[in-house]
Design a protein around this motif. Structure first.
Motif, mmCIF file in Angstrom:
data_model
loop_
_atom_site.group_PDB
_atom_site.id
_atom_site.type_symbol
_atom_site.label_atom_id
_atom_site.label_comp_id
_atom_site.label_asym_id
_atom_site.label_seq_id
_atom_site.Cartn_x
_atom_site.Cartn_y
_atom_site.Cartn_z
ATOM 1 N N GLY A 59 5.944 27.340 -48.515
ATOM 2 C CA GLY A 59 5.670 26.888 -49.827
ATOM 3 C C GLY A 59 4.842 26.683 -49.850
ATOM 4 N N THR A 60 3.952 26.586 -49.559
ATOM 5 C CA THR A 60 2.035 26.043 -49.453
ATOM 6 C C THR A 60 1.706 26.075 -50.691
ATOM 7 O OG1 THR A 60 1.013 28.391 -48.513
ATOM 8 C CG2 THR A 60 2.015 26.745 -47.348
ATOM 9 N N GLU A 61 2.070 27.058 -51.589
ATOM 10 C CA GLU A 61 2.214 27.518 -53.070
ATOM 11 C C GLU A 61 2.421 26.238 -53.749
ATOM 12 O OE1 GLU A 61 1.623 31.438 -54.221
ATOM 13 O OE2 GLU A 61 -0.383 31.791 -52.760
ATOM 14 N N LYS A 62 3.427 25.906 -53.253
ATOM 15 C CA LYS A 62 4.791 24.867 -54.357
ATOM 16 C C LYS A 62 4.183 23.672 -54.164
ATOM 17 C CE LYS A 62 8.377 28.402 -54.818
ATOM 18 N NZ LYS A 62 9.582 28.670 -54.536
ATOM 19 N N CYS A 63 3.860 23.297 -53.262
ATOM 20 C CA CYS A 63 3.987 21.711 -52.843
ATOM 21 C C CYS A 63 2.810 21.605 -53.723
ATOM 22 C CB CYS A 63 2.826 21.595 -51.016
ATOM 23 S SG CYS A 63 2.865 20.005 -50.653
ATOM 24 N N GLU A 64 2.823 19.721 -54.305
ATOM 25 C CA GLU A 64 2.188 19.134 -54.662
ATOM 26 C C GLU A 64 0.995 17.899 -54.097
ATOM 27 O OE1 GLU A 64 4.908 17.150 -57.452
ATOM 28 O OE2 GLU A 64 5.927 18.757 -58.726
ATOM 29 N N GLN A 65 1.631 17.524 -53.026
ATOM 30 C CA GLN A 65 1.064 17.065 -52.067
ATOM 31 C C GLN A 65 -0.351 17.258 -52.282
ATOM 32 O OE1 GLN A 65 2.934 13.618 -50.736
ATOM 33 N NE2 GLN A 65 4.536 13.110 -51.922
ATOM 34 N N GLU A 66 -1.860 17.021 -52.215
ATOM 35 C CA GLU A 66 -2.361 17.913 -51.977
ATOM 36 C C GLU A 66 -2.545 17.169 -50.484
ATOM 37 O OE1 GLU A 66 -6.391 20.275 -51.527
ATOM 38 O OE2 GLU A 66 -4.728 19.383 -53.281
ATOM 39 N N GLU A 67 -2.952 16.599 -49.945
ATOM 40 C CA GLU A 67 -2.303 16.707 -48.976
ATOM 41 C C GLU A 67 -1.797 17.287 -47.446
ATOM 42 O OE1 GLU A 67 -2.321 12.284 -45.213
ATOM 43 O OE2 GLU A 67 -2.806 12.504 -47.566
ATOM 44 N N GLN A 68 -0.125 17.432 -48.126
ATOM 45 C CA GLN A 68 0.879 17.613 -47.672
ATOM 46 C C GLN A 68 0.369 19.662 -47.276
ATOM 47 O OE1 GLN A 68 4.024 16.545 -48.777
ATOM 48 N NE2 GLN A 68 4.968 14.843 -47.991
ATOM 49 N N ARG A 69 0.086 19.708 -48.410
ATOM 50 C CA ARG A 69 -0.422 21.634 -48.793
ATOM 51 C C ARG A 69 -1.541 21.521 -47.501
ATOM 52 N NH1 ARG A 69 -4.166 24.613 -51.294
ATOM 53 N NH2 ARG A 69 -5.101 22.582 -51.900
ATOM 54 N N GLU A 70 -2.286 21.155 -47.450
ATOM 55 C CA GLU A 70 -3.644 21.289 -46.957
ATOM 56 C C GLU A 70 -2.697 21.052 -44.846
ATOM 57 O OE1 GLU A 70 -6.259 18.593 -46.668
ATOM 58 O OE2 GLU A 70 -7.617 18.838 -49.439
ATOM 59 N N ASP A 71 -1.723 19.763 -44.803
ATOM 60 C CA ASP A 71 -1.337 20.280 -43.430
ATOM 61 C C ASP A 71 -0.498 21.682 -43.307
ATOM 62 O OD1 ASP A 71 -2.671 17.834 -42.830
ATOM 63 O OD2 ASP A 71 -0.711 16.090 -43.509
ATOM 64 N N LEU A 72 0.580 21.970 -44.274
ATOM 65 C CA LEU A 72 0.801 23.401 -44.064
ATOM 66 C C LEU A 72 0.072 24.391 -44.104
ATOM 67 C CD1 LEU A 72 3.874 22.149 -47.078
ATOM 68 C CD2 LEU A 72 4.713 22.696 -44.450
ATOM 69 N N GLU A 73 -0.818 24.537 -44.846
ATOM 70 C CA GLU A 73 -1.949 25.297 -44.702
ATOM 71 C C GLU A 73 -2.228 25.554 -42.817
ATOM 72 O OE1 GLU A 73 -4.913 25.429 -47.765
ATOM 73 O OE2 GLU A 73 -3.615 26.186 -49.019
ATOM 74 N N ARG A 74 -2.326 24.558 -42.938
ATOM 75 C CA ARG A 74 -3.678 24.611 -41.548
ATOM 76 C C ARG A 74 -2.371 24.790 -40.241
ATOM 77 N NH1 ARG A 74 -4.252 19.173 -41.317
ATOM 78 N NH2 ARG A 74 -6.304 19.105 -42.374
ATOM 79 N N PHE A 75 -1.017 24.783 -40.465
ATOM 80 C CA PHE A 75 -0.300 24.613 -39.841
ATOM 81 C C PHE A 75 -0.167 26.607 -39.383
ATOM 82 C CE2 PHE A 75 4.916 25.681 -38.679
ATOM 83 C CZ PHE A 75 4.395 24.662 -37.558
ATOM 84 N N VAL A 76 0.082 26.453 -40.605
ATOM 85 C CA VAL A 76 0.956 28.063 -41.308
ATOM 86 C C VAL A 76 -0.302 29.258 -40.223
ATOM 87 C CG1 VAL A 76 0.144 30.212 -42.640
ATOM 88 C CG2 VAL A 76 1.779 27.375 -43.047
ATOM 89 N N SER A 77 -1.868 28.411 -41.438
ATOM 90 C CA SER A 77 -2.795 29.139 -40.286
ATOM 91 C C SER A 77 -2.702 29.650 -38.619
ATOM 92 C CB SER A 77 -3.958 28.229 -40.718
ATOM 93 O OG SER A 77 -5.684 28.908 -39.567
ATOM 94 N N CYS A 78 -2.809 27.868 -38.420
ATOM 95 C CA CYS A 78 -2.315 27.635 -36.613
ATOM 96 C C CYS A 78 -1.934 28.571 -35.969
ATOM 97 C CB CYS A 78 -2.017 27.065 -36.234
ATOM 98 S SG CYS A 78 -3.621 25.189 -36.049
ATOM 99 N N LEU A 79 -0.716 29.202 -36.642
ATOM 100 C CA LEU A 79 0.922 29.769 -36.049
ATOM 101 C C LEU A 79 0.598 31.180 -36.014
ATOM 102 C CD1 LEU A 79 3.852 28.669 -38.383
ATOM 103 C CD2 LEU A 79 3.556 28.479 -35.723
ATOM 104 N N LEU A 80 -0.449 31.779 -36.973
ATOM 105 C CA LEU A 80 -0.887 32.748 -36.703
ATOM 106 C C LEU A 80 -2.253 32.879 -35.874
ATOM 107 C CD1 LEU A 80 -1.747 33.708 -40.537
ATOM 108 C CD2 LEU A 80 -0.180 35.201 -39.495
ATOM 109 N N GLU A 81 -2.846 31.713 -35.466
ATOM 110 C CA GLU A 81 -3.932 32.498 -34.577
ATOM 111 C C GLU A 81 -3.744 32.172 -33.456
ATOM 112 O OE1 GLU A 81 -6.761 33.415 -35.325
ATOM 113 O OE2 GLU A 81 -6.647 33.566 -38.081
ATOM 114 N N GLN A 82 -2.282 30.987 -32.873
ATOM 115 C CA GLN A 82 -2.748 31.225 -31.921
ATOM 116 C C GLN A 82 -1.271 31.352 -31.388
ATOM 117 O OE1 GLN A 82 -2.980 26.757 -31.428
ATOM 118 N NE2 GLN A 82 -4.924 26.722 -32.938
ATOM 119 N N PRO A 83 -0.927 31.336 -29.904
ATOM 120 C CA PRO A 83 0.505 31.593 -29.207
ATOM 121 C C PRO A 83 1.500 30.691 -29.766
ATOM 122 C CG PRO A 83 -1.054 30.997 -27.496
ATOM 123 C CD PRO A 83 -1.148 31.102 -28.908
#
Length: 906
Positions: A779-803
């Motif tokens: 739910g990266t797009e539904k997250c209201e708090q900016e800081e939490q949304r950035e953390d989730l986007e970073r987490f999802v990006s790392c899941l794709l790039e890293q094992p």
């Protein structure tokens, strides 16, 4: 006499004990390789950083050795690291244990996600593996395993190598290794156990501890502390509460590629019975072409090929029935309208037509991919045809639907040729050799239609002029007045427009109003053969385009006119290849070279005849000055009166005896382009193209269009990637483009290479779909708090790039809480399943008990690493590292132990 009294010398049988056995030769080869790789002595490296096994660079080098006739590969695996400072280490090296023994206790790289299995099991940064060279070979017997292990032990002892050396035994898929590491006064034995099922006594930690204690056999009481590292693997498979739009997968391309292996023709796929029907209509269909040449009382247009084909088309539909057709009429009509948008207009469009407003510009790099892939422009008819066939194959009838659409497409091409309708979605001009052959064939057909249209339009305009000139005069003199009017009209227009009879439908027939002999006599061509410039200058000029600047004829001083010439014949790559083969077969003899030159000079001869007709009284020098100025050399000379004048002459190559230009000039007659034999017979070439299209099997068609399909797939994944902005995917797409351009550039690429390209595209699509799936689940797009949304986007990006990715804050973090909810929901969904399925899912009562009281399911895999440092084999021996790794899954149980012992004090 003394010599005679000595006893006779005895004959001894000498045995050469220096002859090496196969076993000794094998040991010697192993030692030689270890020396070549400079793996002698101890070289201590830096302490291992956390995560270096995954982020670092691993390299390997291999060689081949043999034991008798059994071949082995020996491979050195090592982590690339900067060499540490050697100052002050010489003293320590003598007593230090090998680096690999020290690494057994390092906890910074437990359970690396990407590494060799021996790295995961033993935590080694460097090791050597001896394995059977062939994939099918295996060392199965215990005696052979022991023989190899003893060979390894001797080689390590002789060379002083302190790098662990392993031997792979049993079948390759089992990944079974035994090995040894030796140091000064110490030795580590690497042992392994592999079972299909986990014994009940070893499913828990206490049982594994018992094995570890019994193996090390520590004489000390109490036992030194044992450190334990545990890793549980949980698999989340149920995503019932989430749904995200999935783009069309790579299955489209995969299924289309399967057509390439089909052998059937279009008729065989659609059924031969569709063409077999008794009655008179069958004769009309099968003998459509022959009826055109037979005398008939009805007008010729009623027996045209188009009418025959369309009657056959109606008959096929009637015979097959609407319900039996692979494509229903609605789908077929929609596709045909997409391919031929001009069919919806009252008047067909001329020339190139674009298919949409969202197409990339001509200068765009994505648009020009067809140059690299040898496909077709993304807004062309060929490209759209490939997409339609791909969709039909996947959704509407498979290969039968493909054959049906192709049959309709060929009929449409025939209809357009016979009715002078240009094919839309094709660039004007000659066939583009950078595109696939099918695209070139369609462009060739368009060239034929253009030539035919020009001829027919000229005929209509000429006939209308002829009718207007005869309407006011005496009908009995219509022939003469019409002929005179045609000549006057041509004179007035300066021959800029070509008349309807400029080229006939046949190579040998002409349809001039005057007979050839009468016009030749009128133009004085009979005397022109024998006469010189005076006789030639009496000819009436014909076929002039416009005057050429300030140039004049050298002998008559008349202005030099550029003639109307025939355009050179367009060629597709298969015709060019065929022509080159014919020319090559002529050989290197003088006769063959002469014939080759004559074949290549057809266009030159046509231009010479046009030039002579436009410039009566001209000479070869005049033609060369216009056609090839470099072959006419001019220089300033002083004449008898002292004036500086320009004197010109033909170049040296033009003066060579039996020069083809001279021969062609002598045989050329003053004939304007409109009365010459056609260089390009559009009728014949169009029929050849139509026949080529008609005989294409679905497999041939798929081969032709596969580059277009791959081109479309690459454009699609590029478009989808821009929405997600995944850096790894961008790199892979560049690799796909580079790989495809190398494979598709050549005709008939190998199936294996094509499968590799399709597999790469499929992986990219899976990565993009995975990115969207993760964004939807977290739910990266539904997250209201900016800081939490950035953390989730970073987490999802790392899941794709890293094992593997660490969850910051564990279960209390935002990402961790989402993961916890996902598992809870999955457990609830599983608890609603029937009891029988639940019993099947859980293999033991312990697992069922764990599931009932936990938010998480039973772990899919459990890994444990036990470590300690104890003296072996005696209490006074040197304390050395001991390690045991174990993995437990439902179908696999493995123990990998490294047990060290003191070889000096025991």
């Amino acid at each position: 006499m003394a010599a005679d009294s000595e006893p006779e010398s005895e004959v001894f049988e000498i045995t050469d004990f220096t002859t090496a056995s196969e076993w000794e030769r094998f040991i010697s080869k192993v030692e030689e390789v270890l020396n070549d790789w400079k793996l002698i002595g101890n070289s201590l490296g830096k302490p291992l950083e956390k995560g270096i096994f995954t982020s670092g660079i691993w390299e390997e080098k291999s060689d081949e050795i043999s034991f008798a006739d059994f071949k082995f590969s020996i491979t050195h695996h090592f982590l690339v690291q900067e060499s540490s400072d050697k100052e002050g280490k010489e003293e320590v090296l003598e007593d230090a244990i090998p680096q690999s023994m020290q690494d057994l206790l390092c906890m910074n790289n437990d359970f690396p996600p990407r590494a060799h299995c021996l790295v995961r099991w033993y935590g080694l940064r460097e090791f050597v593996v001896i394995a059977p060279a062939a994939n099918n070979d295996a060392v199965l017997s215990e005696s052979k395993c022991n023989l190899l292990l003893s060979s390894v032990s001797i080689a390590l002892g002789n060379t002083g190598c302190q790098v662990p050396l392993f031997v792979q035994i049993h079948h390759r898929w089992r990944r079974m290794y035994v090995g040894e590491c030796q140091g000064p006064g110490v030795r580590t034995d690497f042992e392994m156990v592999h079972l299909r099922k986990v014994p009940n006594q070893y499913t828990h930690l206490s049982g594994l501890l018992d094995i570890f204690k019994s193996k090390i056999g520590c004489p000390l009481t109490p036992l030194p502390p044992v450190s334990i590292a545990i890793r549980f693997t949980y698999v989340l498979q149920d995503w019932l509460q989430y749904f995200w739009p999935q783009q069309p997968p790579g299955d489209f391309v995969t299924e289309f590629f399967k057509i390439c292996r089909r052998k059937e023709s279009t008729d065989e796929i659609l059924g031969r019975s569709t063409f077999e029907e008794e009655g008179r209509e069958t004769v009309d269909i099968t003998h459509a072409l022959s009826k055109l040449t037979e005398p008939a009382p009805v007008p010729i247009h009623k027996l045209s090929v188009t009418n025959m084909v369309h009657s056959a088309k109606k008959k096929i539909r009637k015979h097959r029935g609407v319900e039996e057709s692979p494509l229903n009429n609605d789908v077929l009509n929609a596709i045909l309208l997409f391919l031929f948008p001009d069919a919806a207009c009252d008047k067909p469009l001329d020339g190139f037509t674009s298919t949409g407003n969202n197409n990339p510009s001509i200068d765009n790099e994505e648009y020009n991919l067809y140059n690299q892939f040898k496909s077709a422009p993304s807004d062309s008819l060929t490209y759209k045809l490939a997409l339609c066939l791909c969709m039909i194959n996947f959704y509407h009838g498979g290969v039968k639907g493909v054959a049906h659409l192709w049959q309709e497409f060929v009929l449409e091409m025939r209809f357009r040729w016979e009715n002078n309708f240009l094919i839309p979605g094709l660039a004007n001009g000659v066939p583009d050799l950078r595109c696939c052959l099918l695209h070139q064939k369609l462009q060739m057909l368009n060239c034929c239609i253009e030539r035919k249209r020009a001829r027919d339009e000229g005929r209509k305009s000429t006939l209308s002029d002829f009718a207007s000139s005869t309407s006011a005069g005496d009908f009995g003199k219509a022939g003469d007045s019409g002929q005179d009017h045609l000549k006057e009209t041509d004179k007035e227009k300066g021959e800029v427009g070509k008349s309807w009879d400029s080229w006939s439908d046949s190579e040998e027939e002409y349809f001039e109003c005057l007979s050839d002999t009468e016009e030749l006599k009128g133009n004085g061509q009979e005397s022109g053969k024998k006469g010189g410039a005076k006789e030639l200058s009496c000819l009436k000029p014909e076929g002039r385009l416009h005057q050429h600047g300030k140039l004049t004829l050298l002998h008559t001083g008349e202005p030099l006119y550029i003639p109307i010439t025939q355009e050179p014949a367009p060629m597709t790559e298969d015709l060019l290849e065929e022509q080159s083969e014919v020319l090559a077969k002529l050989g290197t003899s003088a006769e063959g070279a002469h014939l080759r030159a004559r074949m290549q000079s057809a266009c030159l001869l046509s231009d010479m005849e046009s030039f002579k007709a436009a410039n009566p009284g001209c000479f070869l020098e005049d033609f060369v000055r216009w056609y090839s100025p470099r072959d006419y050399v001019e220089e300033e000379v002083v004449d008898e009166k002292g004036n500086v004048i320009l004197k010109g002459e033909l170049s040296a190559r033009m003066k060579i005896p039996s020069n083809m230009w001279v021969e062609a000039w002598e045989t050329a007659k003053p004939v304007p382009a409109r009365r010459q034999r056609r260089l390009f017979d559009d009728t014949r070439e169009a029929e050849k193209v139509l026949h080529y299209l008609a005989v294409q099997k679905p497999a041939d068609l798929a081969r032709h269009l596969l580059p277009c399909v791959i081109h479309a797939a690459v454009l699609k994944v590029k478009e989808e990637e821009t929405l997600e902005n995944i850096s790894s995917v961008k790199k892979i797409i560049k690799q796909i483009i580079s790989h495809s351009s190398k494979v598709l550039r050549f005709p008939n690429p190998e199936d294996k290479k094509l499968e590799e390209i399709i597999h790469q595209i499929t992986n990219v699509e899976a990565t993009i779909a995975r990115a969207r799936s993760l964004k939807a689940k977290f739910g990266t797009e539904k997250c209201e708090q900016e800081e939490q949304r950035e953390d989730l986007e970073r987490f999802v990006s790392c899941l794709l790039e890293q094992p593997e990715v660490s969850v910051i804050g564990a279960g209390r973090g935002h990402a961790g809480s989402i993961i916890h909810k996902l598992f809870v929901n999955a457990q609830r969904a599983a608890s609603m399943a029937p009891v029988e399925e639940e019993l099947k899912r859980t293999s033991s009562s312990e697992e069922r008990r764990q599931n009932s009281g936990s938010d998480f399911p039973a772990p899919a895999g459990r890994e444990l690493i036990l470590r300690t440092t104890v003296p072996r084999p005696a209490p006074y021996s040197k304390a050395l590292p001991q390690r045991m790794y174990s993995v437990l899954t439902k179908e696999d149980f493995r123990l990998a132990g490294a047990f060290s012992a003191d070889t000096s004090f025991f």
